[in-house]
Design a protein around this motif. Structure first.
Motif, short mmCIF file in Angstrom:
data_model
loop_
_atom_site.label_atom_id
_atom_site.label_comp_id
_atom_site.label_asym_id
_atom_site.label_seq_id
_atom_site.Cartn_x
_atom_site.Cartn_y
_atom_site.Cartn_z
N CYS A 23 39.83 36.94 48.99
CA CYS A 23 39.52 37.59 47.71
C CYS A 23 39.40 39.10 47.93
O CYS A 23 38.66 39.55 48.79
CB CYS A 23 38.20 37.03 47.19
SG CYS A 23 37.40 38.07 45.97
N PRO A 24 40.14 39.89 47.15
CA PRO A 24 40.10 41.34 47.34
C PRO A 24 38.79 42.00 46.91
O PRO A 24 38.62 43.20 47.11
CB PRO A 24 41.28 41.85 46.50
CG PRO A 24 41.66 40.75 45.61
CD PRO A 24 41.16 39.47 46.17
N SER A 25 37.87 41.22 46.33
CA SER A 25 36.54 41.78 46.04
C SER A 25 35.57 41.51 47.19
O SER A 25 34.42 41.95 47.15
CB SER A 25 35.97 41.17 44.75
OG SER A 25 36.78 41.50 43.65
N CYS A 44 43.54 37.07 42.59
CA CYS A 44 42.39 36.19 42.75
C CYS A 44 41.72 36.07 41.36
O CYS A 44 41.60 37.05 40.64
CB CYS A 44 41.42 36.79 43.75
SG CYS A 44 39.85 35.90 43.85
N CYS A 86 38.53 34.81 40.86
CA CYS A 86 37.08 34.61 40.95
C CYS A 86 36.41 35.45 39.86
O CYS A 86 37.04 36.30 39.24
CB CYS A 86 36.56 34.98 42.34
SG CYS A 86 36.43 36.76 42.62
N CYS A 92 36.79 39.27 40.42
CA CYS A 92 38.16 39.78 40.26
C CYS A 92 38.64 39.68 38.81
O CYS A 92 39.39 40.52 38.34
CB CYS A 92 39.12 39.05 41.19
SG CYS A 92 38.87 39.46 42.93
ZN LIG Z 1 38.22 37.47 43.90
#
Ligand SMILES: [Zn+2]
Length: 333
Positions: free
Chosen positions: A132-134, A168, A170, A173
């Motif tokens: 996840c990019p966060s 992503c 989530c 995101c």
């Molecule tokens: Zn994410």
């Protein structure tokens, strides 16, 4: 312009077997390295540089050494949030799969809430886990992984990408404001590349790596072309990238699709012209000399100092040889 060949290990056709075994992996890259000099190729990007299935660290080291002895540097593909981390597939702490298994909260989610995976190229039967990019915790992991890679193989550089296989979904995101690469609205909503995440994540990782390795080459994929629209997307996030790295612009996709406009200048000090032609990924083998020459003319006009083309096909193939020759000639300063 500095010339580079770009490759996926499992798409290599210089020898039998698509690099699925150590023998095939070594033979594919030794043949490519032998031929590279003819075209003035200075470096070869290898995605899937490290896999247990084709000999892991030892096979990769043999290829790096064989290239180094012939004056060619190897730039391994480094994936952050996707594409396996620095150890593409295998039992290694530097494989992104290993990190995500140990930190399940770091895995990206698909739209239906299931954990995200990615399989590429089509000749790869394995699924890689996506991060996840966060997830901020992974940043230090990426930095440590790259330090390990540079030290173990005494490398001059690497290529880095943050992933172009969809978002992503989530909670974090979903609510994040992002600039996305796709122009088409439907694609932008569901499946595109986040220009914002790429700049933020790659910027953090590469700034840290450059503190210890100030002279290496870092080639970073933007997934954008060089058009007014692309520049408007990159403008607000450009400062996340260190000035020192080379931003790669995907300004030509075969067959015949240009994403560069006359008169547009590179917004970054160092820029690369990605010529995506003559590959299993785009059109297969084709006589693309005219478009290659045009793409390089435009790239030089934009002030780009480097170019890559796929180096996956052998130059015993006449159309491929013609493309390499035209590319090498067109890149002359
Ligand atoms: Zn994410």
């Amino acid at each position: 312009m500095k010339k580079i060949w770009w490759s996926w290990d499992l798409r290599m056709r210089w020898a039998y077997g698509f690099s699925q075994t150590e023998e095939s992996f070594i033979a594919n890259y030794f043949h490519a390295i032998d031929a590279a000099k003819k075209y003035g190729v200075e470096s070869i990007v290898i995605w899937g540089f490290l896999r247990d299935a084709h000999g892991g660290i030892e096979a990769a080291r043999r290829i790096r050494d064989y290239a180094g002895d012939r004056g060619i540097s190897i730039l391994p593909g480094v994936g952050i949030d996707d594409y396996g981390g620095v150890y593409y597939a295998g039992d290694s702490p530097y494989s992104l799969d290993t990190y995500i298994r140990a930190h399940p909260g770091s895995q990206a989610l698909d739209e239906d809430g299931t954990p995200s995976t990615h399989r590429w190229p089509p000749t790869d039967s394995g699924l890689r886990l996506k991060a996840c990019p966060s997830h901020e915790g992974a940043i230090n992991y990426y930095i440590e992984s790259i330090e390990w890679l540079l030290d173990v193989f005494e490398l001059d550089g690497f290529q880095i990408e943050q992933g172009d296989s969809g978002y992503c979904f989530c909670e974090k995101c979903r609510t994040k404001e992002r600039i996305v690469a796709a122009e088409d609205k439907a694609a932008a909503a569901k499946y595109s590349t986040s220009v914002t995440d790429g700049a933020e994540r790659i910027g953090k990782v590469t700034r840290s790596v450059l503190e210890r390795h100030p002279d290496i080459t870092i080639l970073s994929e933007t997934y954008l072309g060089l058009t007014e629209k692309s520049l408007a997307k990159m403008g607000p996030v450009l400062d996340h990238y260190p000035e020192r790295i080379v931003l790669s612009w995907q300004l030509y996709d075969a067959p015949g699709y240009f994403k560069i406009e006359e008169g547009v200048a590179s917004p970054s000090k160092h820029g690369n012209a990605a010529l995506r032609t003559n590959s299993d990924a785009l059109g297969g083998e084709l006589d693309d000399r005219e478009n290659i020459a045009r793409a390089l003319r435009l790239a030089k006009g934009a002030g780009l100092e480097m170019t890559y083309i796929y180096g996956e096909y052998p130059d015993q193939w006449p159309l491929t040889r013609g493309n390499y020759e035209t590319w090498a000639e067109g890149a002359e300063d």
